[in-house]
Design an enzyme around this catalytic site. Sequence first.
Site, PDB file in Angstrom:
ATOM      1  N   ASP A 342     -19.859  27.509  83.337  1.00 55.34           N
ATOM      2  CA  ASP A 342     -18.693  28.286  82.950  1.00 55.34           C
ATOM      3  C   ASP A 342     -18.599  28.260  81.423  1.00 55.34           C
ATOM      4  OD1 ASP A 342     -16.448  29.794  83.296  1.00 55.34           O
ATOM      5  OD2 ASP A 342     -15.126  28.116  83.747  1.00 55.34           O
ATOM      6  N   ASP A 636     -14.065  25.233  86.847  1.00 55.71           N
ATOM      7  CA  ASP A 636     -12.766  24.568  86.807  1.00 55.71           C
ATOM      8  C   ASP A 636     -11.714  25.257  87.664  1.00 55.71           C
ATOM      9  OD1 ASP A 636     -12.399  26.865  85.383  1.00 55.71           O
ATOM     10  OD2 ASP A 636     -11.930  25.898  83.477  1.00 55.71           O
ATOM     11  N   ASP A 640     -14.348  29.309  91.085  1.00 56.44           N
ATOM     12  CA  ASP A 640     -15.640  28.629  91.012  1.00 56.44           C
ATOM     13  C   ASP A 640     -15.989  27.860  92.276  1.00 56.44           C
ATOM     14  OD1 ASP A 640     -16.091  29.364  88.250  1.00 56.44           O
ATOM     15  OD2 ASP A 640     -14.564  27.901  87.720  1.00 56.44           O
TER      16      ASP A 640
END
Length: 899
Positions: A342, A636, A640
Site C-alpha cells: 500500500d 491497513d 485490503d
Amino acid sequence: MPQHADNQPNTPPPPPHRPWHSFAVTELFEHLQSSRQGLTQTEAANRLAQYGPNVLPQKKSVTLVEIVLRQFMSPLIYVLLFAAVIALILSEYVDAGFIAVVLLFNAAMGAYQEWRAETNANALQQMIRIRVRLRRDNADEEAEAETLVPGDVVLLESGNKVPADIRLIKSTQLNVEEALLTGESLPVAKTSQPLEPSELPLGDRANMVFAGTTVLTGRATGVVVATGMHTEIGRIAASLQYLEPTKAPLVERMEAFTQKISVVTLITCLFIGVVGYWQGMSLTQVLFLAVAVAVSAIPEGLPIAMTVALSIGTRRMAKRNVIIRKLTAVEGLGSCTFIATDKTGTLTVDGQTVRQLVLPDARTLTVTGEGYNGIGQILDPAGQPAPVQGSLGELLEAVTVCNESKLEHRADGWHYQGDAVDVALMALSYKAGLSPGDLLQSVERVQQIPFESERKYAAVYYRRAGSLRIAVKGALETLLPALQTEDADALVTRHDALAANGFRVLVVAGGPVDTIDETTLPPLQLLGLLALIDPLRPEAKAAVQTCQEAGVTVAMVTGDHPATALYIARELGLAEHKEQLITGAELAEAARQGSFTDFVETVNSRRVFARVSPQQKQQIVETLQESGHFVAVTGDGVNDAPALKTAHIGIAMGYGTDVAKETASMIITDNNFASIVAGIEEGRNTYSNLRKIIYLAISTGAAEIMLVALALIFGQPIPFLPVQLLWLNLVTNGIQDVALAFEAGEPGPMQQSPRKPSEGVFNPLMIRQNLLAGGVMTLLTFGLWYHLLNNLGRSEFEARNLILLLMVLLQNFHVFNCRSETRSAFGIPLRNNYVLVLGVLALQALHIGVMHIPFMQELLKIAPVSLNDWAKLVPTAAIVLVVMELFKWWQRRGHASGA
C-alpha cells in the site's frame, strides 16, 4: 417496492438497471418506491423481514474439539500413531508412552495457537452496529443501524459512521474519510448530483457514501440503497468468511517435507520387514523391527524444535517492530519474492504537506519538513530561507486567514484539529518563522464562505488596518475567470505540470475589495500556487532498494490517484515511466479483452496499480501467485482484507483497521516499510535456522536407519532398541535441535536472492550434506558394532551401550557442523550461540548421569563406560566433524572457481 412472501431474509433488493450514482433523485425514489418523507413504519418492517437486518454475515465458529483433532491430521503424525499402536501390541509400553507424550505435547501447542486465532472478535461486525438518525412517516427519529432497509432516508452529520451504502440527495460541505475502502489518502468531498459515466471506480462516486466510512465535516441527507452483506463492506466481509487463506511458504514446504519423510519411512519399514521375514524372523520380531525403523526415521523432536525456532524468530522480529500473529508466518517474509505494498502511511508519512510554492513571478519555493507540524523551512531557488515579504507575505497571510484548522506547539509536541489540507497550510506560517496566532489577532474576520464541492473554493472577507480584503483558496478552473493575470496560459501550464507530477494543487488569491458578495467572486490578484502531497517516509527509498537488491520485487497497489501514485513510485525507484502504471479501469478492461496469459503478463509487467478496487487487489495477488511468486501484501483498511488473506503473507499496519489486523498474519507496529525489510532479514535467518535443525535431525535419523539396514543385511542383531532410539531422537538430539534455534543470523542474508517458490527444504546442498554426514555416522557406528560383536566378543548389551554413547558423541560433534551449511565450524564465534555450547555440555552430562542411575539404566538398558572406551570413542566421533569440514572447504573452493 414489491413484496414477495416467499423471499427469505437477506434477499438482495431488486438491482437497478444502472449504477446508483447515475440516478437522478426523482428516479432514485421511484426505483426504491420511497420519498423524501421516508418509508412508513409498516413498509420498513416488511422490508426488514424481506431483506434481513443490516448486519454482516458471520462464519460458523470452530469448536475446540475440531481444532485439537486437526493437529493429528498430518502424515508424520499418522506414522507415529502407527508406531505407537505396534508398540502397544508388542507390550512395549515405554516406547508407546514416549510417542504418546510427543503427540500430545505437539497437539497441545498447535491447538493453543489456533484457538487464540479463532477466538478473536469479528471487527467487521462491530463496524456497523451503530445508531443512526433516519426519517420515517415524515418524522425524524433515532434507531439502531441494524433496522435500516433499502429506501430509508438517513440524516448524516460530522462525526457519524456511515451505517449503509447511501445515495446522497442533499449535501452541505460534506467530506468523508474513505481510506479504509478506497485507500484514498485525502477526505473526499461529496455532492448530490448524478454522475456519468455509469462505470466509475468506488473512489470517484462522489454522490455515494459507503458503510463503515466516516463523515468528517458537513451534513447530508441520503437514501439507503444497500444494507448488510450487499454493501461494499459487506461484499468484502462475505468474501473473507468463505475465503480460504493461502498457506504460508513454510507450511507448504514442511507439508511436502513430512509427506516425503512419511513415504520414505513406510517404504523403508516395509522393505526391511520383508527382508527380515525372508531371513526367518517371526512376525513379532518383524513388527518390533518396524517400530525401531519408524522411530529411527521420524524426527520426533523436530516439531518441538521448529516451534522453538519460530518463537525465537517471533521475539527477534518484535524487537524490530514486526508482530507475528501466526507462528508459521515468521519465515514467510524471508521466502517472499514479491511485495505488493500500500502507499499511504506505509511508503508515505500519511500527512498532507505543502512541498512547493509557485509565486506570481513564477519563482518556485521549496518547503521542507513533513506531516502536521511546523518543523521545516521555506527555501528560495538558491536553497536559502526565503524572506517573508512581498507576494510571499501576502500568500502566507491569505492561507492563514482563510483557514478553519488549528495547529499549535505545546510542551508535549504538536497538536492539530481540522481538515488535513487546512492544517498543512497553517504549518506554512510556522515554517516561515511567523506566529499564526499573532497574524490572526492583527486582522478581523468579517464573513466566511466555507468550501463546498459544488463551489470548489473557500473564501474569507476580513479587515486589515481598516481595509476590507478577501482571501480565497480553491481549484484553478473555478478561480481562473476572476483572476487578474496577464498570462493565463502560462498559469495553466504551471498548474498542470504540478498536477501531472502527482501534486494536489491549490490556487491562492486575494486583494482589497469594496463590498461583500457571497454569490460572486470579485476580481482577484493571484498570490500563488500551492503544491501538496503526502511525502515519502525518509527511509522508504533505501528500504525499497534493499528489497530489490535482495531479489524481491516491490509494486505499489493503491486506491489513490494515478498521478500521485506514479510520482511516489518514481521517487522510490519503483517505476520510471507511465507504461509501468495501470489503473483499476484499465485492469478490468485487460481482464475482459485479453487471454489469461496476456492478463498475467500485464500484471507482471506493472509496478504501480492505482485506483484499484478490493476485488482487484485480490485478483492481482492471485495472478502473481499463479505466476509462481510467493506474495506478501501490506494494507491497513477493510479494502485490503481480501488481498491480505489471499496472500502468502498478509502484513497489516499498526495504525490500520481491526479488520486488516485480524486478517493479516503479521503487524508492523511502526507502519514503516523499512520494518518489512527487517522482517525479510529475520525471516531468512529463521528459515536458515530451521534448515540447520532439519539437517541435524534428518542426518542422524538417516544414520540410524542405515545402521539398522546394514545390521539386517549382514545378519547382525538390531543395534538400538526402540526406547534407545527415542532417547536419541527426543532427548539428546532434541536438546541440540532446540539449541540450534538460538543461532545468530549469518552474514549477508539480504545480498542473496530469495529461494525459488518451487524449491523444497531438500535442495541439492541439503541432500549432499545429509547423505555424507549420515553415511559417515553409519559407517562409524556399524563398523564399531560389527567389530565389538564379531572380533572382540562383546555381548549385545555391552555393544549397544558403547554404540549408544558413540551416537551421542557423534551428535555432539555433528551439531557444530550444522551451525552453517557453508561456513567452517571453526570460523563461527561461540558467542553467536552460547545456548548451543551449554546444551551440548548439558546433554552429555545428562547421558553420563543416566548411565549411573539404576532406574534409567534399567529403562534404557545402559551402563557406565570405562575411561579406556571413552578415550577411543571421542576421537572416533570427531571424524564426522573433520569430514564435513573438508566437504565445506571443497564446496567453497568449487563456488569460488565458478564450478
